[in-house]
Design an enzyme around this catalytic site. Sequence first.
Site, short mmCIF file in Angstrom:
data_model
loop_
_atom_site.label_atom_id
_atom_site.label_comp_id
_atom_site.label_asym_id
_atom_site.label_seq_id
_atom_site.Cartn_x
_atom_site.Cartn_y
_atom_site.Cartn_z
N GLY A 11 49.44 9.06 66.64
CA GLY A 11 48.95 8.00 65.75
C GLY A 11 50.07 7.42 64.91
O GLY A 11 50.95 8.14 64.43
N ARG A 72 49.69 8.21 73.12
CA ARG A 72 49.38 9.62 73.34
C ARG A 72 49.57 9.87 74.83
O ARG A 72 49.08 9.12 75.66
CB ARG A 72 47.95 9.95 72.92
N ASP A 103 51.31 17.09 65.02
CA ASP A 103 51.41 18.40 65.68
C ASP A 103 51.51 18.30 67.19
O ASP A 103 52.28 19.03 67.82
CB ASP A 103 50.23 19.29 65.27
N THR A 125 52.33 11.37 60.08
CA THR A 125 50.88 11.33 60.31
C THR A 125 50.18 11.12 58.98
O THR A 125 50.53 11.78 57.99
CB THR A 125 50.36 12.61 60.98
N ASP A 127 47.29 12.09 58.26
CA ASP A 127 46.33 13.17 58.00
C ASP A 127 46.85 14.25 57.05
O ASP A 127 46.06 14.98 56.45
CB ASP A 127 45.93 13.85 59.32
N ASP A 129 48.19 17.02 57.82
CA ASP A 129 47.61 18.25 58.35
C ASP A 129 48.64 19.25 58.88
O ASP A 129 48.27 20.23 59.53
CB ASP A 129 46.60 17.93 59.45
N ARG A 171 40.76 13.94 60.56
CA ARG A 171 40.37 14.94 61.56
C ARG A 171 39.78 16.17 60.85
O ARG A 171 38.79 16.03 60.13
CB ARG A 171 41.55 15.31 62.46
#
Length: 319
Positions: A11, A72, A103, A125, A127, A129, A171
């Site tokens: 992303g 992706r 990741d 990212t 996120d 995360d 997510r």
Amino acid sequence: MKKIGVLTSGGDAPGMNAAIRAVVRTSIYHNLKVVGIQRGYTGLLDGEMKEMDIASVGDIIHRGGTVLKTSRCEKMRADAGINEAIRVLERNQIDGLIVIGGDGSFQGANKISCAGIKVAGIPGTIDNDLAYTDYTIGFDTAINTVLDSISKIRDTSMSHEKVTIIEVMGRCCGDIALYAGLAGGAESILVPEEKYEVTKICEKILQGKKRGKAHNIIILAEGREAAVELQKEIFAITGIESRVTVLGYLQRGGVPTAFDRILASKMGAKAVNLLIEGKSNRAIGIKDNRLIDIDMMEALTKRKVFDHEMYNLSQILSI
């Protein structure tokens, strides 16, 4: 180290262009050739790459998205894809690879490094995360984008005296919801990391209504549940209709904040310097406002710790 490749994968995130710019200009400063690989690992497998110069990254530090494009790549999940990527890198005499992504992107980079090609990873990212770093590139911009949306939605929510559910990305990580929800004064913040009872949310809505509160803002992380399902549950318990706004990919775009531009610039330069020093398989991050680099495999296996203290604060402030 004579030639470095750089790609963006997964992303897109605001600040990726600032990182690309730093990689290119730091490489040229150290008399290294730098190759921009188009469309992430997909472009790598297809050999889509071109040498970059100072002009290639002129006037991009303020732009969202990524000038290298991204994708992706399912092929990189298999050994055949990894082996082909290695062959392309060797055929093009690329000594080091800098991967900007999340990741999944780091997993591919880790496998490439096992073949002896030097690799450095920059966390890009929205996120936030990745557990080994306090912040990822793009996160700060994303929460400010959400915050701006909350402010606009609040105006119409107050006017119509409605409950509004705003679904945000992330997510299985609730950081976007938590940070934006706290900064935006949301009455309820629902994240994957914390249990909640719909009845408690409904009680808060009804109590607020009794004391004359005109509206409620609920921030829902996408990894918790679908906003339309929560909407139905609230109506079934309270009889109060709510509106749903799913922000979606709006959160990925926009002009990167100063924080993201500076973080990306520092990380881009750090990645090049690590490769020059002969280091490999390093994931670059920021801890306690200082740049760090750790083994990429270690970075991927760390468990993300949710900030329960901040979450509890949001609960206290939203009574």
